[in-house]
Design an enzyme around this catalytic site. Structure first.
Site, mmCIF file in Angstrom:
data_model
loop_
_atom_site.group_PDB
_atom_site.id
_atom_site.type_symbol
_atom_site.label_atom_id
_atom_site.label_comp_id
_atom_site.label_asym_id
_atom_site.label_seq_id
_atom_site.Cartn_x
_atom_site.Cartn_y
_atom_site.Cartn_z
ATOM 1 N N LYS A 96 0.869 -1.179 0.000
ATOM 2 C CA LYS A 96 0.000 0.000 0.000
ATOM 3 C C LYS A 96 0.901 1.223 0.000
ATOM 4 O O LYS A 96 1.652 1.459 0.951
ATOM 5 C CB LYS A 96 -0.909 -0.002 1.222
ATOM 6 N N ALA A 183 -9.370 5.773 5.000
ATOM 7 C CA ALA A 183 -9.092 6.950 5.842
ATOM 8 C C ALA A 183 -10.332 7.792 6.086
ATOM 9 O O ALA A 183 -11.103 8.073 5.177
ATOM 10 C CB ALA A 183 -7.994 7.827 5.252
ATOM 11 N N GLY A 184 -10.515 8.186 7.353
ATOM 12 C CA GLY A 184 -11.569 9.104 7.730
ATOM 13 C C GLY A 184 -12.888 8.468 8.108
ATOM 14 O O GLY A 184 -13.801 9.154 8.566
ATOM 15 N N THR A 206 -8.556 3.281 12.894
ATOM 16 C CA THR A 206 -8.863 4.062 14.086
ATOM 17 C C THR A 206 -10.303 3.867 14.552
ATOM 18 O O THR A 206 -10.569 3.810 15.762
ATOM 19 C CB THR A 206 -8.590 5.554 13.843
#
Length: 254
Positions: A96, A183-184, A206
């Site tokens: 990645k 992401a996010g 996360t």
């Protein structure tokens, strides 16, 4: 079935391995998620001392496809060097690519990202490229040979969800390889929205690792991705300005 390069996967949820408060929680969350692809920063592994303890040691690595990433790299040259190190260590043929352009927002450097992708594709890597939600750059990454393009929903770790769905739609319209939202993502609802837009998968870390109950959240994301995919395939009803009766009007007594 999700096909990335020469590989096929049943699960469309990919998991990161950082930020967990314990290896036990990490292991439980990953197991219940049914994820088949695990990503991690190459710099987190003690490659200079293979006998040292590491965060992958409690996982049955035969059950997963490992996806090392070049997190922490700020130039194409640095990302390429890290990718080569991972391959030389026997970790992967998949990588990645992450080339960060700004330490405050952690948004990708588009020029460095494209350059690193071209180099690593030419060296035989199966490249999954983390990028911003720019449809033009996504197209150029595909033309460069990326096996998957991974636009961020919003800045890394922000939990904002998809802040620009129109750009994601444009990327999906011209996609020739899998588009993985990366992401996010903050909640299972965000993952469902991504999949309903037509994304091929979701990668997150996360949102699970920092949840109050990471194991329960991992299960929620598994179900959310599955629901979003089925919703996309089923085809939602069009949005209308006015109401439409859900019961038949025949037989109404006037």
């Amino acid at each position: 079935m999700l096909k990335i390069g020469p590989y096929e996967f049943q699960s469309r949820l990919m998991m990161g391995t950082g930020k967990y408060t314990s290896l036990d929680l990490q292991t439980q969350a990953i197991a219940i998620s049914s994820a088949e692809i695990l990503t991690f920063a190459v710099r987190r592994l003690p490659l200079d001392n293979p006998e040292a303890s590491n965060f992958l040691e409690q996982l049955d690595l035969k059950k997963f496809k490992l996806l090392p990433n070049t997190a922490g790299c700020y130039t194409a040259e640095e990302a390429v060097r890290v990718a080569r190190l991972a391959k030389a260590s026997g970790l992967c043929d998949m990588i990645k690519v992450e080339v960060i352009g700004d330490p405050k927002t952690l948004l990708p450097d588009p020029i460095g990202t494209l350059e690193a992708t071209k180099i690593l594709v030419n060296e035989g890597f199966v490249v999954l490229t983390y990028t911003n939600d720019d449809p033009i750059l996504a197209k150029k990454l595909q033309e460069a040979g990326a096996a998957a393009v991974m636009p961020g929903a919003s800045p890394i770790g922000s939990g904002q969800g998809i802040t620009n769905p129109n750009n994601i739609k444009l990327i999906l319209e011209d996609a020739t390889v899998p588009i993985i939202i990366d992401a996010g993502i903050g909640s299972p609802a965000d993952a469902t929205i991504a999949m309903e837009l037509g994304a091929d998968g979701v990668l997150l870390n996360t949102a699970v690792a920092a949840a109050k109950d990471p194991v329960l959240m991992a299960e929620a994301f598994k179900l959310a991705v599955e629901a979003g995919r089925k919703g996309f395939l089923a085809g939602r009803i069009p949005k209308k300005k006015y109401a439409t009766a859900s019961s038949p009007l025949e037989g109404i007594i006037e």
